[in-house]
Design a protein around this motif. Structure first.
Motif, PDB file in Angstrom:
ATOM      1  N   GLY A 164       0.809  -1.210   0.000  1.00 34.02           N
ATOM      2  CA  GLY A 164       0.000   0.000   0.000  1.00 34.02           C
ATOM      3  C   GLY A 164       0.846   1.266   0.000  1.00 34.02           C
ATOM      4  O   GLY A 164       0.522   2.234  -0.686  1.00 34.02           O
ATOM      5  N   VAL A 165       1.924   1.265   0.778  1.00 30.86           N
ATOM      6  CA  VAL A 165       2.824   2.416   0.782  1.00 30.86           C
ATOM      7  C   VAL A 165       3.462   2.594  -0.594  1.00 30.86           C
ATOM      8  O   VAL A 165       3.538   3.713  -1.132  1.00 30.86           O
ATOM      9  N   MET A 166       3.896   1.503  -1.192  1.00 32.49           N
ATOM     10  CA  MET A 166       4.585   1.595  -2.479  1.00 32.49           C
ATOM     11  C   MET A 166       3.646   2.026  -3.606  1.00 32.49           C
ATOM     12  O   MET A 166       4.097   2.615  -4.588  1.00 32.49           O
ATOM     13  N   THR A 167       2.350   1.750  -3.502  1.00 33.26           N
ATOM     14  CA  THR A 167       1.429   2.271  -4.524  1.00 33.26           C
ATOM     15  C   THR A 167       1.459   3.788  -4.531  1.00 33.26           C
ATOM     16  O   THR A 167       1.320   4.422  -5.590  1.00 33.26           O
ATOM     17  N   GLY A 168       1.654   4.389  -3.346  1.00 35.71           N
ATOM     18  CA  GLY A 168       1.787   5.841  -3.280  1.00 35.71           C
ATOM     19  C   GLY A 168       3.134   6.319  -3.784  1.00 35.71           C
ATOM     20  O   GLY A 168       3.229   7.314  -4.506  1.00 35.71           O
ATOM     21  N   VAL A 169       4.194   5.618  -3.423  1.00 34.76           N
ATOM     22  CA  VAL A 169       5.538   6.001  -3.862  1.00 34.76           C
ATOM     23  C   VAL A 169       5.623   6.029  -5.388  1.00 34.76           C
ATOM     24  O   VAL A 169       6.230   6.925  -5.982  1.00 34.76           O
ATOM     25  N   LEU A 170       5.012   5.061  -6.035  1.00 40.37           N
ATOM     26  CA  LEU A 170       5.118   4.923  -7.493  1.00 40.37           C
ATOM     27  C   LEU A 170       4.090   5.737  -8.259  1.00 40.37           C
ATOM     28  O   LEU A 170       4.157   5.801  -9.485  1.00 40.37           O
ATOM     29  N   ASP A 171       3.132   6.344  -7.568  1.00 39.92           N
ATOM     30  CA  ASP A 171       2.075   7.117  -8.222  1.00 39.92           C
ATOM     31  C   ASP A 171       1.818   8.380  -7.401  1.00 39.92           C
ATOM     32  O   ASP A 171       1.083   8.349  -6.420  1.00 39.92           O
ATOM     33  N   PRO A 172       2.424   9.508  -7.777  1.00 42.31           N
ATOM     34  CA  PRO A 172       2.274  10.741  -6.988  1.00 42.31           C
ATOM     35  C   PRO A 172       0.828  11.166  -6.786  1.00 42.31           C
ATOM     36  O   PRO A 172       0.484  11.682  -5.713  1.00 42.31           O
ATOM     37  N   ALA A 173      -0.034  10.958  -7.784  1.00 45.05           N
ATOM     38  CA  ALA A 173      -1.441  11.336  -7.624  1.00 45.05           C
ATOM     39  C   ALA A 173      -2.105  10.486  -6.545  1.00 45.05           C
ATOM     40  O   ALA A 173      -2.887  10.993  -5.723  1.00 45.05           O
ATOM     41  N   HIS A 174      -1.770   9.205  -6.535  1.00 40.33           N
ATOM     42  CA  HIS A 174      -2.334   8.341  -5.496  1.00 40.33           C
ATOM     43  C   HIS A 174      -1.736   8.665  -4.134  1.00 40.33           C
ATOM     44  O   HIS A 174      -2.427   8.606  -3.111  1.00 40.33           O
ATOM     45  N   ASN A 175      -0.457   9.000  -4.123  1.00 42.46           N
ATOM     46  CA  ASN A 175       0.188   9.418  -2.879  1.00 42.46           C
ATOM     47  C   ASN A 175      -0.563  10.595  -2.266  1.00 42.46           C
ATOM     48  O   ASN A 175      -0.830  10.629  -1.060  1.00 42.46           O
ATOM     49  N   ALA A 176      -0.932  11.558  -3.101  1.00 39.22           N
ATOM     50  CA  ALA A 176      -1.679  12.722  -2.609  1.00 39.22           C
ATOM     51  C   ALA A 176      -3.032  12.304  -2.058  1.00 39.22           C
ATOM     52  O   ALA A 176      -3.505  12.869  -1.056  1.00 39.22           O
ATOM     53  N   ARG A 177      -3.676  11.312  -2.684  1.00 38.51           N
ATOM     54  CA  ARG A 177      -4.947  10.813  -2.147  1.00 38.51           C
ATOM     55  C   ARG A 177      -4.732  10.179  -0.778  1.00 38.51           C
ATOM     56  O   ARG A 177      -5.495  10.424   0.173  1.00 38.51           O
ATOM     57  N   LEU A 178      -3.709   9.345  -0.662  1.00 38.04           N
ATOM     58  CA  LEU A 178      -3.429   8.712   0.615  1.00 38.04           C
ATOM     59  C   LEU A 178      -3.147   9.754   1.701  1.00 38.04           C
ATOM     60  O   LEU A 178      -3.559   9.599   2.852  1.00 38.04           O
ATOM     61  N   ASN A 179      -2.456  10.819   1.322  1.00 40.10           N
ATOM     62  CA  ASN A 179      -2.117  11.853   2.294  1.00 40.10           C
ATOM     63  C   ASN A 179      -3.316  12.692   2.710  1.00 40.10           C
ATOM     64  O   ASN A 179      -3.216  13.495   3.638  1.00 40.10           O
ATOM     65  N   LEU A 188     -12.329  -3.712  -1.557  1.00 36.19           N
ATOM     66  CA  LEU A 188     -12.119  -3.762  -3.005  1.00 36.19           C
ATOM     67  C   LEU A 188     -10.688  -4.123  -3.383  1.00 36.19           C
ATOM     68  O   LEU A 188     -10.383  -4.258  -4.561  1.00 36.19           O
ATOM     69  N   GLY A 189      -9.813  -4.267  -2.399  1.00 32.07           N
ATOM     70  CA  GLY A 189      -8.413  -4.529  -2.696  1.00 32.07           C
ATOM     71  C   GLY A 189      -7.653  -3.245  -2.950  1.00 32.07           C
ATOM     72  O   GLY A 189      -8.209  -2.255  -3.429  1.00 32.07           O
ATOM     73  N   CYS A 190      -6.369  -3.267  -2.616  1.00 29.86           N
ATOM     74  CA  CYS A 190      -5.494  -2.096  -2.769  1.00 29.86           C
ATOM     75  C   CYS A 190      -4.985  -2.012  -4.206  1.00 29.86           C
ATOM     76  O   CYS A 190      -4.558  -3.034  -4.768  1.00 29.86           O
ATOM     77  N   PRO A 191      -5.004  -0.824  -4.832  1.00 23.13           N
ATOM     78  CA  PRO A 191      -5.398   0.496  -4.317  1.00 23.13           C
ATOM     79  C   PRO A 191      -6.822   0.912  -4.677  1.00 23.13           C
ATOM     80  O   PRO A 191      -7.199   2.044  -4.432  1.00 23.13           O
TER      81      PRO A 191
END
Length: 268
Positions: free
Chosen positions: A45-60, A169-172
């Motif tokens: 889950g952390v790495m999905t954010g690391v590899l996708d800045p838009a998703h990282n912003a959603r997580l944040n 629904l499974g990550c992400p």
């Protein structure tokens, strides 16, 4: 209760928290009828954010992000001296929350997974928590949302009387769904990953010693090698490399500002 706030782990803002504090935040939001987005992130889950800045912003933008995996807890301790004695594992946090909701008479809504899984999950939850009120159940459509469908889903959830939505629904996909639906609902939403499968009896937890030393990934890889080998063989070393770089200062691990714009499309 431990509630130290959010800390930067590879650019993803993770809460240095425990089961009691995370549970209390969900229950409080339910009683106060306000939206709250929670997810429990392991390495993947952390790495999905690391590899996708838009998703990282959603997580944040999530209100609560718990350290689901031991390596994420270790990162909080290593980078920020959080001194956490345990992770906050999504399936176990789900049980903590459901126990409180059963005790306090707060109904829940189950969203995601398949009809077959949900048909096994509901009686299992009933056995664990006889007083639990399940306001509604809705399996995944396994496709992208259609125009106006998000509002229809939100209307069904509100009309059910639910005070919590568990999203499986499974990550992400579940994090994107939770982020997108939060503005439409006046209740907490929890992205719970494989909790539906575990509590339905479809997946077995590893032995406690494997969980304690961070080898749950190895257990799951043995159960589902074809589906999970890329996740663990590629992402686990990448996570450790980034963690070492953040710790030594070779990489600043910038944390994107929390996202505010709803996605145009997402999985339902």
């Amino acid at each position: 209760m431990t509630a130290q706030g959010k800390r930067n782990v590879l650019g993803v803002l993770v809460d240095a928290t425990d089961y009691a504090s995370a549970t209390e935040q969900v229950v409080a939001a339910a009683w106060e009828r306000r939206p709250l987005a929670l997810t429990a992130l392991a390495v993947h889950g952390v790495m999905t954010g690391v590899l996708d800045p838009a998703h990282n912003a959603r997580l944040n933008s999530f209100d609560v992000v718990t350290p689901d995996g031991q390596p994420v807890r270790w990162a909080l301790n290593l980078l920020h001296r959080a001194n956490l004695s345990d992770r906050v594992y999504g399936p176990l946090l789900t049980l903590h929350v459901l126990r409180r909701f059963a005790e306090e008479g707060l109904p829940v809504y189950l969203y995601g997974s398949t009809e077959a899984t949900l048909s096994r999950l509901i009686p299992e939850l009933g056995r664990k928590f006889p007083a639990l009120k399940i306001a509604g159940v809705e399996p995944s459509k396994f496709r992208q949302v259609q125009p106006g469908e998000d509002v229809e889903i939100a209307n069904r959830i509100r009309a059910s009387g639910a005070r919590l939505v568990l999203v499986g629904l499974g990550c992400p996909r579940q994090e994107v769904f939770t982020y997108a639906m939060r503005p439409l609902l006046d209740m907490p939403m929890m992205a719970v990953g494989a909790a539906f499968d575990y509590h339905a009896g479809l997946l077995k937890n590893p032995p406690p010693w494997m969980q304690k030393v961070g080898l749950e990934w190895f257990w799951r890889l043995g159960l589902e090698p074809k589906r999970l080998w890329r996740r663990y063989v590629i992402l686990n070393p990448a996570y450790l490399g980034r963690l070492a770089a953040q710790k030594t200062g070779l990489w600043k691990a910038p944390a994107p500002a929390p996202a505010t714009e709803r996605p145009r499309t997402f999985a339902v």
